[in-house]
Design a protein around this motif. Structure first.
Motif, PDB file in Angstrom:
ATOM      1  N   PRO A  63       0.979  -1.248   0.248  1.00 59.01           N
ATOM      2  CA  PRO A  63      -0.134  -0.028  -0.351  1.00 59.01           C
ATOM      3  C   PRO A  63       1.245   1.348  -0.070  1.00 59.01           C
ATOM      4  O   PRO A  63       2.194   1.182   0.132  1.00 59.01           O
ATOM      5  N   ALA A  64       0.388   2.904  -0.615  1.00 60.44           N
ATOM      6  CA  ALA A  64       1.351   4.196  -0.440  1.00 60.44           C
ATOM      7  C   ALA A  64       0.954   3.941   0.432  1.00 60.44           C
ATOM      8  O   ALA A  64       0.273   3.746   1.642  1.00 60.44           O
ATOM      9  N   ILE A  65       2.450   4.727   1.382  1.00 57.97           N
ATOM     10  CA  ILE A  65       2.847   4.912   2.443  1.00 57.97           C
ATOM     11  C   ILE A  65       3.498   6.032   2.545  1.00 57.97           C
ATOM     12  O   ILE A  65       3.941   6.385   1.832  1.00 57.97           O
ATOM     13  N   ALA A  66       3.059   7.413   3.123  1.00 56.97           N
ATOM     14  CA  ALA A  66       3.565   8.210   3.483  1.00 56.97           C
ATOM     15  C   ALA A  66       4.163   8.704   3.838  1.00 56.97           C
ATOM     16  O   ALA A  66       4.661   8.098   5.001  1.00 56.97           O
ATOM     17  N   SER A  67       5.594   9.035   2.909  1.00 57.35           N
ATOM     18  CA  SER A  67       7.026   9.147   3.524  1.00 57.35           C
ATOM     19  C   SER A  67       6.921  10.297   5.141  1.00 57.35           C
ATOM     20  O   SER A  67       6.562  11.072   4.913  1.00 57.35           O
ATOM     21  N   ASP A  68       7.584   9.756   6.083  1.00 58.11           N
ATOM     22  CA  ASP A  68       7.638  10.686   7.721  1.00 58.11           C
ATOM     23  C   ASP A  68       9.628  10.464   7.292  1.00 58.11           C
ATOM     24  O   ASP A  68       9.847  10.853   8.148  1.00 58.11           O
ATOM     25  N   ALA A  69      10.131  10.358   6.342  1.00 60.64           N
ATOM     26  CA  ALA A  69      12.074  10.286   6.279  1.00 60.64           C
ATOM     27  C   ALA A  69      12.079  11.914   6.909  1.00 60.64           C
ATOM     28  O   ALA A  69      11.826  13.018   6.267  1.00 60.64           O
ATOM     29  N   ALA A  70      13.157  11.798   7.341  1.00 58.37           N
ATOM     30  CA  ALA A  70      13.760  13.251   8.042  1.00 58.37           C
ATOM     31  C   ALA A  70      14.900  13.254   6.940  1.00 58.37           C
ATOM     32  O   ALA A  70      15.230  14.379   6.005  1.00 58.37           O
ATOM     33  N   THR A  71      15.383  13.015   5.911  1.00 58.34           N
ATOM     34  CA  THR A  71      15.834  12.901   4.908  1.00 58.34           C
ATOM     35  C   THR A  71      15.953  11.772   3.527  1.00 58.34           C
ATOM     36  O   THR A  71      15.642  10.775   4.320  1.00 58.34           O
ATOM     37  N   GLU A  72      15.982  12.286   2.419  1.00 63.00           N
ATOM     38  CA  GLU A  72      15.324  11.393   1.319  1.00 63.00           C
ATOM     39  C   GLU A  72      17.244  11.208   0.898  1.00 63.00           C
ATOM     40  O   GLU A  72      16.827  10.126   0.546  1.00 63.00           O
ATOM     41  N   THR A  73      17.720  11.729   0.843  1.00 64.20           N
ATOM     42  CA  THR A  73      19.262  10.507   0.687  1.00 64.20           C
ATOM     43  C   THR A  73      19.739  10.475   1.550  1.00 64.20           C
ATOM     44  O   THR A  73      19.941  10.975   2.787  1.00 64.20           O
ATOM     45  N   PHE A  74      20.380   9.123   1.501  1.00 67.38           N
ATOM     46  CA  PHE A  74      21.062   8.728   2.621  1.00 67.38           C
ATOM     47  C   PHE A  74      21.968   7.564   2.547  1.00 67.38           C
ATOM     48  O   PHE A  74      22.125   7.236   1.360  1.00 67.38           O
ATOM     49  N   SER A  75      22.868   7.455   3.047  1.00 65.52           N
ATOM     50  CA  SER A  75      23.776   6.566   3.278  1.00 65.52           C
ATOM     51  C   SER A  75      23.557   5.299   4.300  1.00 65.52           C
ATOM     52  O   SER A  75      22.456   4.560   4.416  1.00 65.52           O
ATOM     53  N   VAL A  76      24.431   4.001   3.228  1.00 64.64           N
ATOM     54  CA  VAL A  76      23.923   2.966   3.244  1.00 64.64           C
ATOM     55  C   VAL A  76      25.551   1.658   3.438  1.00 64.64           C
ATOM     56  O   VAL A  76      26.193   1.641   2.797  1.00 64.64           O
ATOM     57  N   THR A  77      25.958   1.163   4.091  1.00 56.72           N
ATOM     58  CA  THR A  77      26.995   0.489   4.767  1.00 56.72           C
ATOM     59  C   THR A  77      27.150  -1.155   4.849  1.00 56.72           C
ATOM     60  O   THR A  77      26.110  -1.200   5.407  1.00 56.72           O
ATOM     61  N   LEU A  78      27.591  -1.999   4.524  1.00 58.02           N
ATOM     62  CA  LEU A  78      27.344  -3.126   4.665  1.00 58.02           C
ATOM     63  C   LEU A  78      28.325  -3.539   5.476  1.00 58.02           C
ATOM     64  O   LEU A  78      29.842  -3.747   5.542  1.00 58.02           O
ATOM     65  N   ALA A  79      28.142  -4.210   6.636  1.00 58.66           N
ATOM     66  CA  ALA A  79      28.969  -4.653   7.690  1.00 58.66           C
ATOM     67  C   ALA A  79      29.930  -6.255   7.632  1.00 58.66           C
ATOM     68  O   ALA A  79      31.265  -5.827   7.532  1.00 58.66           O
ATOM     69  N   ARG A  80      30.121  -6.582   6.198  1.00 64.45           N
ATOM     70  CA  ARG A  80      30.634  -7.472   6.181  1.00 64.45           C
ATOM     71  C   ARG A  80      31.764  -7.295   5.052  1.00 64.45           C
ATOM     72  O   ARG A  80      33.126  -7.740   5.052  1.00 64.45           O
ATOM     73  N   SER A  81      31.732  -5.488   4.196  1.00 65.71           N
ATOM     74  CA  SER A  81      32.267  -5.746   3.622  1.00 65.71           C
ATOM     75  C   SER A  81      33.545  -4.151   3.499  1.00 65.71           C
ATOM     76  O   SER A  81      34.076  -3.323   3.070  1.00 65.71           O
ATOM     77  N   GLY A  82      32.794  -3.618   4.657  1.00 63.85           N
ATOM     78  CA  GLY A  82      32.906  -2.087   4.865  1.00 63.85           C
ATOM     79  C   GLY A  82      32.341  -1.232   3.116  1.00 63.85           C
ATOM     80  O   GLY A  82      32.856   0.243   3.777  1.00 63.85           O
ATOM     81  N   ARG A  83      31.541  -1.774   2.650  1.00 64.49           N
ATOM     82  CA  ARG A  83      31.275  -0.447   1.423  1.00 64.49           C
ATOM     83  C   ARG A  83      30.389   0.384   1.826  1.00 64.49           C
ATOM     84  O   ARG A  83      29.326   0.318   2.562  1.00 64.49           O
ATOM     85  N   THR A  84      30.580   1.121   1.512  1.00 63.81           N
ATOM     86  CA  THR A  84      29.168   2.876   2.064  1.00 63.81           C
ATOM     87  C   THR A  84      28.817   3.135   0.712  1.00 63.81           C
ATOM     88  O   THR A  84      29.387   2.947  -0.545  1.00 63.81           O
ATOM     89  N   PHE A  85      27.419   2.992   0.461  1.00 64.39           N
ATOM     90  CA  PHE A  85      27.108   3.561  -1.044  1.00 64.39           C
ATOM     91  C   PHE A  85      25.707   4.703  -0.667  1.00 64.39           C
ATOM     92  O   PHE A  85      24.856   4.328   0.478  1.00 64.39           O
ATOM     93  N   GLN A  86      25.191   5.973  -1.305  1.00 62.97           N
ATOM     94  CA  GLN A  86      24.673   6.907  -1.313  1.00 62.97           C
ATOM     95  C   GLN A  86      23.189   6.230  -1.973  1.00 62.97           C
ATOM     96  O   GLN A  86      23.588   6.185  -3.094  1.00 62.97           O
ATOM     97  N   ILE A  87      22.097   6.499  -1.274  1.00 61.81           N
ATOM     98  CA  ILE A  87      20.732   5.919  -1.529  1.00 61.81           C
ATOM     99  C   ILE A  87      20.819   7.080  -2.510  1.00 61.81           C
ATOM    100  O   ILE A  87      19.732   8.131  -1.304  1.00 61.81           O
ATOM    101  N   PRO A  88      20.223   7.605  -3.758  1.00 60.28           N
ATOM    102  CA  PRO A  88      19.557   9.591  -4.090  1.00 60.28           C
ATOM    103  C   PRO A  88      18.123   8.641  -3.696  1.00 60.28           C
ATOM    104  O   PRO A  88      16.771   7.427  -3.869  1.00 60.28           O
ATOM    105  N   ALA A  89      17.001   9.973  -3.786  1.00 60.21           N
ATOM    106  CA  ALA A  89      15.331   9.605  -3.688  1.00 60.21           C
ATOM    107  C   ALA A  89      14.495   8.723  -4.340  1.00 60.21           C
ATOM    108  O   ALA A  89      14.439   8.139  -4.619  1.00 60.21           O
ATOM    109  N   GLU A  90      15.213   8.719  -5.956  1.00 57.54           N
ATOM    110  CA  GLU A  90      14.672   8.667  -7.037  1.00 57.54           C
ATOM    111  C   GLU A  90      15.458   6.744  -7.532  1.00 57.54           C
ATOM    112  O   GLU A  90      14.569   5.954  -8.149  1.00 57.54           O
ATOM    113  N   LEU A  91      16.045   6.064  -6.338  1.00 58.66           N
ATOM    114  CA  LEU A  91      16.058   4.713  -6.465  1.00 58.66           C
ATOM    115  C   LEU A  91      16.447   4.353  -4.850  1.00 58.66           C
ATOM    116  O   LEU A  91      16.639   4.715  -4.157  1.00 58.66           O
TER     117      LEU A  91
END
Length: 327
Positions: free
Chosen positions: A231-259
């Motif tokens: 179902p459609a859910i209204a976003s209450d996120a404080a920010t649309e762009t955020f980072s994701v870190t993968l604990a096993r590899s240590g890699r970090t990625f930026q997640i833009p609003a459109e992806l």
């Protein structure tokens, strides 16, 4: 989906079950076996046109063959239309192992089940299992007309085998028939079964929304729903762009609003199990080690969301600036 999570099956038979609904019998290849599935489980079907679709299994505990029911959706994006128009006996398809995001509580004193249209498919398996266990159940089956009610004869036969089983049909396009009053139904069932009934619903979005409103006062552990799409859910996120870190590899990625997180990870060569990409199948569920997800799926319960231990990477996002995942 990796190789260990799939099986090849062949289409043994195709049967017309109702107007716009067909069932498909899927058998394992020679020398192979299929794992028995619990009531409410579904599989992913990988179609030759490149699409992956989820379908509920019709018969619980069956391992010789799987049976799925498919509605020919007028707005099909190529899944149901392919199966209705191009699939034929003898075709070989790839499927996932069963997953169950809509499990049946087999210890409930009474089960109240509500199905709308093709939402009968997981409910049908539940009714069969309840009969096997000798448990009491009441089913409300809603379709536009009787001609669109798949598996109706089988359901009538199941209801006739015991005095603790009851089947009610609602054909909302038949003159004189009234729409199902979900609030009255839930209130009456609560009173009749002394607050011990479990409630299940599967069907179109409007039915599910009405069901959730009608059951809002009932403890969450006794209310069960399965969506065809999140179902459609209204976003209450404080920010649309955020980072994701993968604990096993240590890699970090930026997640833009459109992806989505899933899209970013896959585009960077990170192997992640996925299927529906709509937040309904549960295949991309991933453990969260740090940060607070914004849940947008239709799989996790309210308690699971509050715990923030896992999230669905295909639709859910972040309420803060970063997440750390167990990948």
């Amino acid at each position: 989906m990796n190789e260990q999570e799939t099986r090849q099956v062949w289409v043994r038979g195709i049967r017309i079950e109702a107007e716009q609904i067909r069932s498909f019998e899927l058998c394992p290849l020679a020398g192979e076996q299929l794992p028995a599935a619990t009531a409410g489980a579904h599989i992913d079907v990988h179609l030759p046109n490149g699409l992956v679709r989820q379908y509920s299994l019709l018969h619980p505990g069956e391992s010789k063959a799987y049976m799925i029911g498919v509605n020919r959706d007028t707005a099909s994006r190529g899944g149901s239309s392919y199966l209705h128009e191009a699939a034929k006996p003898g075709d070989v398809l790839t499927i996932s192992l069963p997953r169950n995001n809509f499990p049946l509580n087999e210890e409930a004193a009474h089960s109240v089940l509500i199905a709308g249209g093709i939402g009968i498919t997981p409910i049908f398996s539940m009714v069969q299992r309840l009969n096997q266990l000798g448990r009491a159940w009441t089913l409300y089956y809603c379709t536009r007309t009787e001609e669109r009610a798949a598996f109706l004869d089988a359901l009538k036969a199941l209801a006739a085998t015991t005095q603790t089983a009851h089947l009610h049909t609602v054909f909302d396009q038949v003159p004189g028939n009234q729409m199902l009053n979900l609030a009255e139904l839930v209130q009456g069932s609560e009173a009749e079964h002394a607050g011990a009934a479990h409630f299940y619903c599967c069907g179109p979005g409007m039915l599910l929304q009405g069901f959730e409103q009608a059951t809002a006062a009932i403890p969450a552990e006794r209310v069960h729903v399965e969506y065809f799409s999140a179902p459609a859910i209204a976003s209450d996120a404080a920010t649309e762009t955020f980072s994701v870190t993968l604990a096993r590899s240590g890699r970090t990625f930026q997640i833009p609003a459109e992806l989505s997180i899933l899209e970013v990870l896959l585009s960077n060569g990170v192997s992640v199990l996925s299927s529906c990409r709509e937040g309904v199948c549960g295949s991309c569920e991933t453990a969260v080690l740090a940060g607070e997800p914004e849940h947008r799926d239709a799989v996790l319960s309210a308690a699971e969301r509050a715990g923030n231990r896992t999230m669905m990477l295909c639709v859910s996002r972040c309420k803060g600036t970063s997440l750390t995942l167990d990948l």
